[in-house]
Design an enzyme around this catalytic site. Structure first.
Site, PDB file in Angstrom:
ATOM      1  N   LYS A   1       6.506   1.748  -6.347  1.00 28.96           N
ATOM      2  CA  LYS A   1       7.808   1.136  -6.498  1.00 28.96           C
ATOM      3  C   LYS A   1       7.906  -0.141  -5.670  1.00 28.96           C
ATOM      4  CE  LYS A   1      10.067   5.588  -6.987  1.00 28.96           C
ATOM      5  NZ  LYS A   1      10.950   6.575  -6.381  1.00 28.96           N
TER       6      LYS A   1
ATOM      7  N   ASP B   1       2.868  -4.597  -2.866  1.00 25.87           N
ATOM      8  CA  ASP B   1       3.705  -4.967  -1.724  1.00 25.87           C
ATOM      9  C   ASP B   1       2.887  -5.104  -0.442  1.00 25.87           C
ATOM     10  OD1 ASP B   1       3.228  -2.238  -1.517  1.00 25.87           O
ATOM     11  OD2 ASP B   1       5.316  -1.668  -1.254  1.00 25.87           O
TER      12      ASP B   1
ATOM     13  N   ASP C   1      -3.203  -1.869   2.898  1.00 25.86           N
ATOM     14  CA  ASP C   1      -3.618  -1.393   4.223  1.00 25.86           C
ATOM     15  C   ASP C   1      -5.012  -0.793   4.165  1.00 25.86           C
ATOM     16  OD1 ASP C   1      -2.795   1.079   3.098  1.00 25.86           O
ATOM     17  OD2 ASP C   1      -0.931   1.063   4.211  1.00 25.86           O
TER      18      ASP C   1
ATOM     19  N   LYS D   1      -2.536  -5.748   5.885  1.00 28.07           N
ATOM     20  CA  LYS D   1      -2.819  -5.178   7.205  1.00 28.07           C
ATOM     21  C   LYS D   1      -4.329  -4.992   7.333  1.00 28.07           C
ATOM     22  CE  LYS D   1       1.173  -2.209   8.135  1.00 28.07           C
ATOM     23  NZ  LYS D   1       1.551  -0.811   8.396  1.00 28.07           N
TER      24      LYS D   1
END
Length: 174
Positions: free
Chosen positions: A41, A98, A101, A129
């Site tokens: 989402k 979005d 990582d 990240k």
């Protein structure tokens, strides 16, 4: 436990960066059409804003994936919760995320999408990240590299809250 949100990237900084990425994508795909694939989402906020800033023709699709497995293992199982509505064959595909990582889920997802025969396949993320990377993933368009902090806003959530913040914030637990 209560939490406080500290601004990491202001709404103005995020907006300027998305405009910059949109201009770069428009330049890279001049004379072509791009097909944006949003990973739901969290990626939806970023993709909608980015699409408005791309000057070449754009089509959109969405998919939702879920990762299972303990964090102590080097790989988990990725399950497609919602697959794409349209085939990718021959399209210039940019996967919109979005945040990147560990890279586990995206690595799997990119390999799966590559098998569907797109003309090209690239990855675009608002946040990266790199300190958390476990699996090498090539990110073609990056908004911001951020420290290993728990962030919310602009689609990212904490327990389904804070997605609607117009900035990126660090969650501080009190």
């Amino acid at each position: 436990m209560a939490e406080k949100i500290k601004v990491l990237l202001s709404e103005e900084e995020v907006d300027a960066k998305i405009k910059e990425i949109g201009e770069q994508i428009s330049k890279d795909y001049a004379g072509k059409q791009v097909h944006l694939v949003c990973v739901l989402k969290g990626g939806s906020f970023f993709m909608c804003e980015l699409a408005k800033r791309i000057s070449v023709p754009v089509s959109l699709d969405f998919m939702s994936v879920s990762s299972y497995g303990s964090e102590t293992k080097s790989s988990g199982v990725v399950r497609i919760v919602k697959d794409l509505d349209e085939p990718l064959k021959g399209k210039n595909v940019i996967v919109i995320e979005d945040i990147v990582d560990s890279g586990r889920t995206l690595s799997y997802l990119l390999e799966m999408l590559k098998d569907r025969g797109p003309e090209s396949l690239r990855l675009c993320t608002l946040l990266d990240k790199p300190d958390r990377r476990v699996v090498d993933v090539n990110v073609d368009y990056t908004g911001f590299q951020i420290p290993d902090e728990f962030v919310v806003g602009y689609g990212l959530d904490y327990d389904q809250r804070y997605r609607n913040l117009p900035y990126i914030g660090i969650v501080e637990f009190e």
